[in-house]
Design a protein around this motif. Structure first.
Motif, PDB file in Angstrom:
ATOM      1  N   SER A  33      41.140 -70.202 -73.908  1.00 40.34           N
ATOM      2  CA  SER A  33      41.180 -69.827 -75.327  1.00 40.34           C
ATOM      3  C   SER A  33      41.235 -68.310 -75.491  1.00 40.34           C
ATOM      4  CB  SER A  33      39.954 -70.388 -76.046  1.00 40.34           C
ATOM      5  OG  SER A  33      39.997 -70.085 -77.404  1.00 40.34           O
ATOM      6  N   VAL A  70      43.914 -72.609 -81.306  1.00 50.90           N
ATOM      7  CA  VAL A  70      43.290 -73.706 -82.059  1.00 50.90           C
ATOM      8  C   VAL A  70      43.083 -74.927 -81.160  1.00 50.90           C
ATOM      9  CG1 VAL A  70      43.665 -75.356 -83.941  1.00 50.90           C
ATOM     10  CG2 VAL A  70      44.122 -72.926 -84.298  1.00 50.90           C
ATOM     11  N   GLU A  74      39.533 -76.655 -80.315  1.00 48.73           N
ATOM     12  CA  GLU A  74      39.311 -78.071 -80.619  1.00 48.73           C
ATOM     13  C   GLU A  74      38.880 -78.835 -79.370  1.00 48.73           C
ATOM     14  OE1 GLU A  74      39.210 -79.756 -83.500  1.00 48.73           O
ATOM     15  OE2 GLU A  74      39.475 -77.820 -84.497  1.00 48.73           O
ATOM     16  N   ASP A  77      35.242 -78.105 -78.831  1.00 42.64           N
ATOM     17  CA  ASP A  77      34.453 -78.896 -79.786  1.00 42.64           C
ATOM     18  C   ASP A  77      34.365 -80.357 -79.339  1.00 42.64           C
ATOM     19  OD1 ASP A  77      33.928 -76.771 -81.421  1.00 42.64           O
ATOM     20  OD2 ASP A  77      35.483 -77.261 -82.896  1.00 42.64           O
ATOM     21  N   MET A  78      35.492 -80.902 -78.892  1.00 43.79           N
ATOM     22  CA  MET A  78      35.506 -82.296 -78.463  1.00 43.79           C
ATOM     23  C   MET A  78      34.577 -82.516 -77.266  1.00 43.79           C
ATOM     24  SD  MET A  78      38.654 -84.657 -77.122  1.00 43.79           S
ATOM     25  CE  MET A  78      38.713 -83.804 -75.559  1.00 43.79           C
ATOM     26  N   MET A  92      39.310 -87.551 -83.105  1.00 45.96           N
ATOM     27  CA  MET A  92      39.385 -86.140 -82.751  1.00 45.96           C
ATOM     28  C   MET A  92      40.421 -85.920 -81.650  1.00 45.96           C
ATOM     29  SD  MET A  92      36.196 -83.748 -81.763  1.00 45.96           S
ATOM     30  CE  MET A  92      36.128 -82.150 -82.506  1.00 45.96           C
ATOM     31  N   ILE A  96      43.832 -83.685 -81.994  1.00 44.23           N
ATOM     32  CA  ILE A  96      44.168 -82.618 -81.047  1.00 44.23           C
ATOM     33  C   ILE A  96      45.581 -82.823 -80.489  1.00 44.23           C
ATOM     34  CG2 ILE A  96      43.600 -81.657 -78.768  1.00 44.23           C
ATOM     35  CD1 ILE A  96      40.633 -82.159 -79.504  1.00 44.23           C
ATOM     36  N   THR A  99      48.114 -81.881 -83.043  1.00 40.69           N
ATOM     37  CA  THR A  99      48.248 -80.430 -83.098  1.00 40.69           C
ATOM     38  C   THR A  99      49.094 -79.924 -81.932  1.00 40.69           C
ATOM     39  OG1 THR A  99      46.055 -80.298 -84.116  1.00 40.69           O
ATOM     40  CG2 THR A  99      46.964 -78.257 -83.243  1.00 40.69           C
TER      41      THR A  99
END
Length: 146
Positions: A33, A70, A74, A77-78, A92, A96, A99
């Motif tokens: 990231s 992003v 994500e 977060d997952m 979720m 993803i 996206t």
């Protein structure tokens, strides 16, 4: 009694190994990231420095890099939600992947020459399938809650 202790020890070791692997994956995803954020920032700086040569391709490249940021956020977060709840959050995961496909479409739009009819059909079918899957999962969750 010893058999139960052995089973509980093995279970504890496996849980620790599982959590350790997820932490490693989260750290690697965090590094990815940061690297993708660096790419987006450097692309933005290139655009600012050469504002006279601004093209839609440059903007699409920046958006693609931001999509990558992003996606990695994500994913983190997952992984965290998975560790908290102990099960995969299907909606979720589908979001993803949607996206990621949107990013793929953006990249292909930037390089339209590489887009073939077969690739376009595959991407469209994937989006349609994932969108229906996402809708079904959300619908099932709402029915489950009532």
């Amino acid at each position: 009694m010893a058999k139960a202790d052995l089973k509980s020890s093995i279970t504890r070791i496996l849980k620790i190994a599982n959590i350790s692997l997820y932490i490693i994956v989260i750290v690697f995803t965090g590094i990815t990231s940061i690297l993708s954020l660096y790419i987006a920032a450097s692309d933005i700086l290139k655009i600012i420095m050469n504002i006279n040569s601004l093209t839609d391709i440059n903007i699409i490249n920046v958006l693609s890099a931001l999509f990558l940021v992003v996606l990695t956020m994500e994913l983190i977060d997952m992984f965290i939600i998975y560790m908290e709840r102990g099960h995969i959050i299907v909606d979720m995961v589908i979001a993803i992947v949607l996206t990621a496909i949107a990013r793929e479409l953006l990249i292909n739009y930037a390089n339209i020459e590489s887009m073939t009819l077969q690739r376009g059909i595959m991407l469209s079918a994937a989006i349609l399938t994932l969108a229906i899957s996402y809708w079904l999962v959300i619908k099932a969750d709402s029915i489950k809650k009532t």
